[in-house]
Design an enzyme around this catalytic site. Structure first.
Site, PDB file in Angstrom:
ATOM      1  N   ASN A 193      82.374 -42.585 -39.793  1.00  0.00           N
ATOM      2  CA  ASN A 193      81.045 -42.021 -39.550  1.00  0.00           C
ATOM      3  C   ASN A 193      80.931 -40.808 -40.480  1.00  0.00           C
ATOM      4  O   ASN A 193      81.424 -39.729 -40.161  1.00  0.00           O
ATOM      5  CB  ASN A 193      80.941 -41.614 -38.069  1.00  0.00           C
ATOM      6  CG  ASN A 193      79.616 -40.963 -37.754  1.00  0.00           C
ATOM      7  OD1 ASN A 193      78.786 -40.733 -38.629  1.00  0.00           O
ATOM      8  ND2 ASN A 193      79.407 -40.647 -36.484  1.00  0.00           N
TER       9      ASN A 193
ATOM     10  N   ARG B  93      79.260 -46.410 -39.618  1.00  0.00           N
ATOM     11  CA  ARG B  93      78.020 -46.087 -38.931  1.00  0.00           C
ATOM     12  C   ARG B  93      77.010 -45.743 -40.011  1.00  0.00           C
ATOM     13  O   ARG B  93      77.255 -44.844 -40.833  1.00  0.00           O
ATOM     14  CB  ARG B  93      78.224 -44.884 -38.020  1.00  0.00           C
ATOM     15  CG  ARG B  93      76.924 -44.459 -37.401  1.00  0.00           C
ATOM     16  CD  ARG B  93      77.026 -43.106 -36.768  1.00  0.00           C
ATOM     17  NE  ARG B  93      75.755 -42.756 -36.160  1.00  0.00           N
ATOM     18  CZ  ARG B  93      75.302 -41.517 -36.057  1.00  0.00           C
ATOM     19  NH1 ARG B  93      76.022 -40.510 -36.517  1.00  0.00           N
ATOM     20  NH2 ARG B  93      74.140 -41.274 -35.502  1.00  0.00           N
TER      21      ARG B  93
ATOM     22  N   GLY C  59      72.163 -34.274 -30.166  1.00  0.00           N
ATOM     23  CA  GLY C  59      70.946 -35.075 -30.281  1.00  0.00           C
ATOM     24  C   GLY C  59      70.764 -35.801 -28.969  1.00  0.00           C
ATOM     25  O   GLY C  59      71.744 -36.153 -28.318  1.00  0.00           O
TER      26      GLY C  59
HETATM   27  P1  ADP Z   1      76.935 -34.951 -30.590  1.00  0.00           P
HETATM   28  O1  ADP Z   1      75.537 -35.366 -30.283  1.00  0.00           O
HETATM   29  O2  ADP Z   1      77.050 -34.011 -31.745  1.00  0.00           O
HETATM   30  O3  ADP Z   1      77.929 -36.102 -30.617  1.00  0.00           O
HETATM   31  P2  ADP Z   1      78.084 -34.351 -27.989  1.00  0.00           P
HETATM   32  O4  ADP Z   1      77.724 -35.687 -27.436  1.00  0.00           O
HETATM   33  O5  ADP Z   1      79.521 -34.002 -28.096  1.00  0.00           O
HETATM   34  O6  ADP Z   1      77.372 -34.039 -29.351  1.00  0.00           O
HETATM   35  O7  ADP Z   1      77.378 -33.265 -27.030  1.00  0.00           O
HETATM   36  C1  ADP Z   1      77.448 -31.914 -27.286  1.00  0.00           C
HETATM   37  C2  ADP Z   1      76.740 -31.186 -26.146  1.00  0.00           C
HETATM   38  O8  ADP Z   1      77.421 -31.481 -24.935  1.00  0.00           O
HETATM   39  C3  ADP Z   1      76.751 -29.675 -26.314  1.00  0.00           C
HETATM   40  O9  ADP Z   1      75.489 -29.144 -25.943  1.00  0.00           O
HETATM   41  C4  ADP Z   1      77.807 -29.248 -25.303  1.00  0.00           C
HETATM   42  O10 ADP Z   1      77.597 -27.948 -24.817  1.00  0.00           O
HETATM   43  C5  ADP Z   1      77.571 -30.261 -24.223  1.00  0.00           C
HETATM   44  N1  ADP Z   1      78.704 -30.302 -23.291  1.00  0.00           N
HETATM   45  C6  ADP Z   1      79.957 -30.708 -23.518  1.00  0.00           C
HETATM   46  N2  ADP Z   1      80.714 -30.516 -22.403  1.00  0.00           N
HETATM   47  C7  ADP Z   1      79.904 -29.972 -21.471  1.00  0.00           C
HETATM   48  C8  ADP Z   1      80.057 -29.545 -20.111  1.00  0.00           C
HETATM   49  N3  ADP Z   1      81.222 -29.621 -19.489  1.00  0.00           N
HETATM   50  N4  ADP Z   1      78.982 -29.045 -19.476  1.00  0.00           N
HETATM   51  C9  ADP Z   1      77.795 -28.950 -20.100  1.00  0.00           C
HETATM   52  N5  ADP Z   1      77.562 -29.339 -21.352  1.00  0.00           N
HETATM   53  C10 ADP Z   1      78.607 -29.841 -22.026  1.00  0.00           C
END
Ligand code: ADP
Length: 413
Positions: free
Chosen positions: A7, A99, A221
């Site tokens: 990716n 991806r 996102g």
């Molecule tokens: P991406 O879209 O870049 O793949 P992710 O799916 O990893 O991102 O999501 C990132 C988001 O998830 C961030 O806003 C992060 O703060 C939130 N996040 C991760 N763990 C937690 C948690 N335990 N509680 C609340 N939000 C969380």
């Protein structure tokens, strides 16, 4: 078969090495051998590699370009140091799955990459100028490094949504603009929503065409997807990943007149407004603090920060609105599924989104919502008597990319 899943973003390269074949797929026993990320390609890059969640390599080193990044990944994978017995030389990487963010109207399914397909992906750069160039660099890097003998497959973020009907994918602007410029909604996170639909049907022992759910991918996102008969009926992202839900730094839905207004009153160029809507809006724009949900939840709880609270409230209200819209569009659903960093990890956000949705048949179970089963591919967080189930399903786009790639190799496509 060992499939390398890549990716590639503009300055990052994430990878997973996945062992799979038709039998392993049927038994759902595919194995992730290793995964990692290279950040800040083009400068002093950070490389992190994990096996079974344990960090086995963390290093900072200069990495010039995507070719060198892929080179670093492959040389680590085949090295003694990795300890991966199944992969001893580059020829043990049997294929590479990429991806690819935007497949436009041309690519409706995953596709083996040849010169013509690569040109097709290039043709979509106008539609995804921030994403497709990175994906192309990754493909070119693999070709140069592993040669044309290693098959490569493109798995498009947009493909799952190609089942949307015109009534859902068209913008209500002059039809000629669609004809002339393919200006329409495409939707993104398609591989994630497809995985969620797949995992849900496995957990519920349903056939693909029996699946009727709302899938919520809430990460940096965010997008929602209405899924019926296992296919995408509608989704919240549009021609670009800016439309729809409020996100970490993206505004989601706005009145398009805001753009001209901002250009006039603030003297911005259209490009500057676009930047504001993509990079300085959403949770970050409202809170003025951060686009990271975990930090905002901390600020709301520990310091009572008003704007952190407002950003969270707006985020949840927008998701609620899309749940209502998709409930109406599908005439009810079997389940609402939460995924993505926020959806998977935050019981607080799930609780806020699902509060006061009992009239739609959504009733969360407080205890189940707080629990996180060990090593689970998905779990129910709704009350036993809830007419609509609420699930958490950790998404796994890489698995589907590896499987699509392996299917081509096995001639099963
Ligand atoms: P991406 O879209 O870049 O793949 P992710 O799916 O990893 O991102 O999501 C990132 C988001 O998830 C961030 O806003 C992060 O703060 C939130 N996040 C991760 N763990 C937690 C948690 N335990 N509680 C609340 N939000 C969380």
């Amino acid at each position: 078969m060992n499939i390398l899943v890549l990716n590639c973003g503009s300055s990052t390269c994430k990878f997973q090495l996945i062992q799979t074949d038709l039998n392993m797929m049927a038994e759902d026993h595919d194995r992730c051998l290793a995964q990692g990320i290279i950040d800040r390609i083009g400068g002093k890059s950070q490389i992190t590699i994990r096996i079974d969640d344990a960090v086995v390599l963390r290093d900072s080193r200069p990495i010039r370009d995507h070719r060198q990044a892929v080179e670093q990944i492959v040389s680590w994978v085949v090295s003694e140091e990795s300890g991966l017995k199944a992969v001893r030389s580059p020829s043990d990487i049997h294929a590479v799955g990429h991806r690819v963010v935007h497949g436009g109207e041309k690519f409706k399914t995953s596709t083996v990459i040849d010169a013509e397909v690569l040109d097709g992906i290039r043709d979509c750069i106008d539609l995804a100028p921030l994403h497709n160039p990175g994906n192309i660099k990754g493909i070119e890097a693999v070709t140069r490094l592993l040669g044309l003998g290693t098959p490569q497959v493109a798995v498009f973020d947009t493909a799952f949504h190609s089942s949307m009907k015109a009534q859902n994918y068209l913008y209500a602007v002059p039809y000629q603009l669609y004809r002339r410029h393919s200006l329409r909604r495409y939707g993104f996170h398609g591989t994630s929503h497809r995985y969620i639909a797949y995992r849900y049907r496995k957990l519920e022992s349903l056939k693909r065409e029996e699946v009727k759910i709302i899938s919520l991918h809430l990460g940096n996102g965010c997008s929602a997807c209405a899924i019926d008969k296992g296919c995408s009926v509608d989704t919240s992202m549009g021609m670009t990943p800016l439309e729809g839900l409020m996100m970490g730094t993206r505004s989601g839905d706005i009145d398009p007149s805001l753009i001209e207004f901002l250009c006039e009153v603030e003297g911005y160029s259209v490009g500057e407004v676009d930047m504001i809507l993509n990079r300085n809006s959403g949770l970050l724009g409202i809170s003025g603090l951060t686009g990271d949900m975990r930090d905002l939840l901390f600020e709301r709880k520990d310091t009572g920060d008003r704007r952190a609270g407002l950003a969270i409230d707006m985020f949840c209200a927008r998701v609620k609105k899309y749940i209502g819209a998709y409930m109406a569009q599908l005439n009810g659903v079997q389940a609402v599924v939460f995924a993505g960093g926020i959806g998977e990890n935050s019981s607080e956000i799930r609780a806020q989104i699902c509060s006061d949705l009992d009239s739609l048949g959504i009733l969360l179970d407080e205890e189940k919502n707080l629990a996180r089963p060990e090593d689970s591919r998905g779990w129910v967080v709704s009350a036993d008597h809830s007419p609509v189930k609420v699930y958490v399903i950790p998404t796994n786009e890489e698995l589907l990319i590896a499987r699509d790639t392996a299917r081509f190799l096995e001639g099963a496509c």
